[in-house]
Motif scaffolding. Structure first.
Motif, PDB file in Angstrom:
ATOM      1  N   LEU A   1      41.943  38.579  44.752  1.00 21.12           N
ATOM      2  CA  LEU A   1      41.161  38.085  43.632  1.00 21.12           C
ATOM      3  C   LEU A   1      41.350  36.573  43.495  1.00 21.12           C
ATOM      4  N   GLU A   2      40.470  35.939  42.716  1.00 27.06           N
ATOM      5  CA  GLU A   2      40.454  34.478  42.656  1.00 27.06           C
ATOM      6  C   GLU A   2      41.500  33.890  41.720  1.00 27.06           C
ATOM      7  N   HIS A   3      41.749  34.545  40.598  1.00 24.15           N
ATOM      8  CA  HIS A   3      42.557  33.924  39.556  1.00 24.15           C
ATOM      9  C   HIS A   3      43.772  34.781  39.193  1.00 24.15           C
TER      10      HIS A   3
ATOM     11  N   LYS B   1      39.639  34.438  32.943  1.00 25.56           N
ATOM     12  CA  LYS B   1      40.834  33.672  33.332  1.00 25.56           C
ATOM     13  C   LYS B   1      41.220  32.693  32.222  1.00 25.56           C
TER      14      LYS B   1
ATOM     15  N   SER C   1      47.550  36.185  43.738  1.00 23.48           N
ATOM     16  CA  SER C   1      46.146  36.567  43.587  1.00 23.48           C
ATOM     17  C   SER C   1      45.449  36.607  44.941  1.00 23.48           C
ATOM     18  N   SER C   2      45.779  35.665  45.816  1.00 21.71           N
ATOM     19  CA  SER C   2      45.214  35.660  47.166  1.00 21.71           C
ATOM     20  C   SER C   2      45.665  36.886  47.947  1.00 21.71           C
TER      21      SER C   2
ATOM     22  N   SER D   1      42.722  44.998  42.921  1.00 19.77           N
ATOM     23  CA  SER D   1      41.548  44.166  43.227  1.00 19.77           C
ATOM     24  C   SER D   1      40.259  44.777  42.692  1.00 19.77           C
TER      25      SER D   1
ATOM     26  N   THR E   1      41.926  38.358  37.935  1.00 21.37           N
ATOM     27  CA  THR E   1      40.505  38.536  37.686  1.00 21.37           C
ATOM     28  C   THR E   1      39.695  37.609  38.581  1.00 21.37           C
ATOM     29  N   ASN E   2      38.447  37.970  38.798  1.00 26.23           N
ATOM     30  CA  ASN E   2      37.503  37.077  39.477  1.00 26.23           C
ATOM     31  C   ASN E   2      36.650  36.302  38.484  1.00 26.23           C
ATOM     32  N   ASP E   3      36.758  36.648  37.208  1.00 28.03           N
ATOM     33  CA  ASP E   3      35.903  36.095  36.161  1.00 28.03           C
ATOM     34  C   ASP E   3      36.540  34.832  35.577  1.00 28.03           C
ATOM     35  N   LYS E   4      35.867  33.691  35.733  1.00 24.77           N
ATOM     36  CA  LYS E   4      36.420  32.414  35.253  1.00 24.77           C
ATOM     37  C   LYS E   4      36.603  32.407  33.737  1.00 24.77           C
TER      38      LYS E   4
ATOM     39  N   ASP F   1      37.966  44.603  36.294  1.00 27.72           N
ATOM     40  CA  ASP F   1      37.482  43.367  35.679  1.00 27.72           C
ATOM     41  C   ASP F   1      38.691  42.497  35.338  1.00 27.72           C
TER      42      ASP F   1
END
Length: 327
Positions: free
Chosen positions: A51-53, A204, A46-47, A173, A198-201, A176
């Motif tokens: 993206l975060e997750h 995730k 993801s990195s 990247s 995704t970037n959405d917690k 959604d």
């Protein structure tokens, strides 16, 4: 017995730390979906994409199933997607009870023609699903503008473009939810395997729950909704981490092969070669495709290659011509 050299469609590159990492799994006994390699692979991949997750799963089709359900696409909803792709995206949409609305491809890049999307948007449209095809990305700026204008979700299928960029930003990247496949013919492989990003917690957590039979926190084996057993194993993640270490080398090699094919086949008449680059990306040649002017030329090329032990595959068959959907 033929003494000709055999050239398969693809050979996985496993020259890094794959064996070492697999032996660590075996030596420690962590071979299931509970091992530490999974978390490391999710985090580092993801990195790498930006993206975060990351949520690792059993394959790319599983990732699409989860993405569609996590976004709560269901009966009556419409999802705009390309007709020219593998069946997996349409399969996930149809099984959720939603309706795929198909867009034709650009004849040069083979990606969806983004100019055809807006006329297909209706009050029922809830999402656009893009699929980056054969090594070149979809033109993403117009797609993202439409998603913003009509408040649509974006699912980005980046299964065929590990490491590819669109205007300098990594494919996968933009969505959604974005999905990847790690099948053996991909630039990164885990044998079988996939990942959602995704970037959405909230998304995730939804994806993590759905991949694991939708277990609820607290009392185990009590379920309030249906999920899947779509977990990735620690063995697969161990291979994926080793593959990720060498992704840039894999991309250099693929592009070199693509250039060699372009240079060697430039004399061909009656066949369209892949586009080397567009204004927003250089081809990474997930596959090297040839489009023949006629069926006769197509079959001639297949026979010639087969006689010389060179593997071939047909292109994807478009969704609007699939017998299963014509029902």
């Amino acid at each position: 017995m033929s003494d000709k050299i055999s050239v398969p469609v693809n050979t996985p590159l496993l020259a890094g730390n794959e064996k070492k990492s697999l032996m660590e799994c075996i030596d420690t006994g962590w071979i299931s979906s509970e091992g530490e390699f999974i978390k490391q692979f999710e985090s580092k991949f993801s990195s790498y994409i930006g993206l975060e997750h990351g949520i690792a799963v059993s394959n790319g089709s599983a990732a699409l199933d989860i993405a569609v359900q996590a976004l709560e696409l269901t009966g009556g909803d419409e999802v705009i997607m390309p007709t020219f792709t593998i069946i997996s995206p349409a399969l996930s949409i149809v099984r959720a009870g939603a309706t795929p609305v198909l867009v034709d491809c650009d004849p040069l890049t083979w990606n969806m023609d983004v100019r055809q999307i807006e006329p297909k948007i209706t009050a029922k449209t809830k999402a656009i699903l893009v699929v980056h095809i054969y090594g070149l990305p979809v033109d993403m700026d117009p797609v993202m503008e439409l998603c913003k204008k009509y408040k649509l979700k974006l699912i980005e299928d980046a299964a065929e473009v590990h490491g590819q960029t669109y205007k300098g930003k990594k494919c996968g990247s933009f969505g959604d939810i974005s999905i990847f496949s790690f099948y053996p013919n991909k630039h990164i492989t885990t044998g079988e395997g996939g990942m959602l990003l995704t970037n959405d917690k909230y998304l995730k957590e939804r994806c993590q729950k759905l991949r694991n039979l939708a277990f609820e926190p607290g009392r185990r084996f009590v379920h309030k909704e249906l999920g899947w057993n779509y977990r990735m194993t620690n063995l697969q993640a161990a291979i994926g981490l080793a593959q990720l270490e060498n992704i840039e080398k894999h991309l250099i090699k693929k592009r070199a092969i693509g250039k060699q094919y372009h240079d060697g086949l430039s004399y061909l008449k009656g066949y369209q070669l892949p586009v080397r680059s567009t204004e927003y990306a250089e081809n990474i040649y997930w596959v090297f495709g040839l489009v023949a002017e006629t069926e006769e030329k197509c079959q001639h090329a297949i026979r010639l290659l087969t006689e010389n032990n060179i593997g071939t595959r047909p292109f994807f068959w478009c969704m609007h011509e699939q017998p299963v959907f014509k029902k």
